[in-house]
Design a protein around this motif. Sequence first.
Motif, PDB file in Angstrom:
ATOM      1  N   GLN A  69       4.756 -10.740   0.965  1.00 15.23           N
ATOM      2  CA  GLN A  69       5.088 -10.987  -0.431  1.00 15.23           C
ATOM      3  C   GLN A  69       5.403 -12.460  -0.678  1.00 15.23           C
ATOM      4  OE1 GLN A  69       4.613  -8.502  -2.595  1.00 15.23           O
ATOM      5  NE2 GLN A  69       4.868 -10.047  -4.198  1.00 15.23           N
ATOM      6  N   THR A 122      -6.559 -10.640  -1.334  1.00 17.13           N
ATOM      7  CA  THR A 122      -7.048  -9.339  -0.888  1.00 17.13           C
ATOM      8  C   THR A 122      -6.753  -9.124   0.596  1.00 17.13           C
ATOM      9  OG1 THR A 122      -8.828  -9.406  -2.529  1.00 17.13           O
ATOM     10  CG2 THR A 122      -9.073  -7.843  -0.719  1.00 17.13           C
ATOM     11  N   ALA A 144      -2.986  -8.568   1.013  1.00 12.00           N
ATOM     12  CA  ALA A 144      -2.611  -7.227   0.544  1.00 12.00           C
ATOM     13  C   ALA A 144      -3.031  -6.157   1.551  1.00 12.00           C
ATOM     14  CB  ALA A 144      -3.240  -6.954  -0.817  1.00 12.00           C
ATOM     15  N   ASN A 182      -0.683  -6.328   4.445  1.00 15.82           N
ATOM     16  CA  ASN A 182       0.611  -5.793   4.023  1.00 15.82           C
ATOM     17  C   ASN A 182       0.598  -4.270   4.025  1.00 15.82           C
ATOM     18  OD1 ASN A 182       3.179  -5.498   2.946  1.00 15.82           O
ATOM     19  ND2 ASN A 182       2.536  -5.949   0.851  1.00 15.82           N
ATOM     20  N   GLU A 183      -0.435  -3.707   3.457  1.00 12.77           N
ATOM     21  CA  GLU A 183      -0.530  -2.249   3.356  1.00 12.77           C
ATOM     22  C   GLU A 183      -0.525  -1.577   4.722  1.00 12.77           C
ATOM     23  OE1 GLU A 183      -3.540   1.171   1.507  1.00 12.77           O
ATOM     24  OE2 GLU A 183      -3.947  -0.957   1.163  1.00 12.77           O
TER      25      GLU A 183
END
Length: 250
Positions: A192, A205, A208, A211-212
């Motif tokens: 983040q 992208t 993210a 992160n996921e």
Amino acid sequence: MSEPADLRYRRVILKLSGESLAESGKRGISGTEMATISGQIKLAHASGCQIAVVNGGGNILRGAQFSGANATVGEATAHYMGMLATVINSLALQDALEAIGLPTRVMSALPVDKVAEKFIRRRAIRHLEKGRVVILSGGIGCPFVTTDTAAAQRALELDADVILKATRVDGVYSDDPEINPHAVLYDQLSYQDVLTKKLRVMDATAIALCNEHRKPILVFNFKREGNIVRAVRGETVGTWIGQPSDSQTQ
């Protein structure tokens, strides 16, 4: 392949920019830069780590250079051209690695069967288990997707422990250190942090996706001799991006 006790990472994705294969500020492919990178990869491989490389094509061309109202090449076509540039770089890196005795396979998301194998997840894993360096070219085979996102995708598919993002600076800074001498080097960031601070590490992208799936990223200076080996051993180099509980300093 045996795993030494001091090996932190069993399998890694090494993300190289296309520019890392060229002389600083120039285009094309430099034999000197190739030899330096190949030597570092060989040392890291000798430590027992399984290495898959994802490289960019910016030293040859970038799809973005054809964007704009007056572009004569369509954006999708330009992205395919960029993917082919990564194949060119991969073939050059393959020969450089094999010239110093390192078994290598180039796999491509684009069908170029005369020069590279088709990317098949299980086959790529088998190559890694056999002690071969796998060079993954062609992005993910689709336009509008960066090689950073391709690196994140392949890291998930191949169950890599970490993405090693090789750069020409010591890690992630608050600003461009080559322009701003007061830029601050970060030791550790959350996913983040990267997004909210708009830090130019990997595209949003890719961040993210990591992160996921809680896939850590280590951004480090590959120009410092021995840093790729230090990175695969989990030594404190560069900037760690991920969950604090997964930090390399543990």
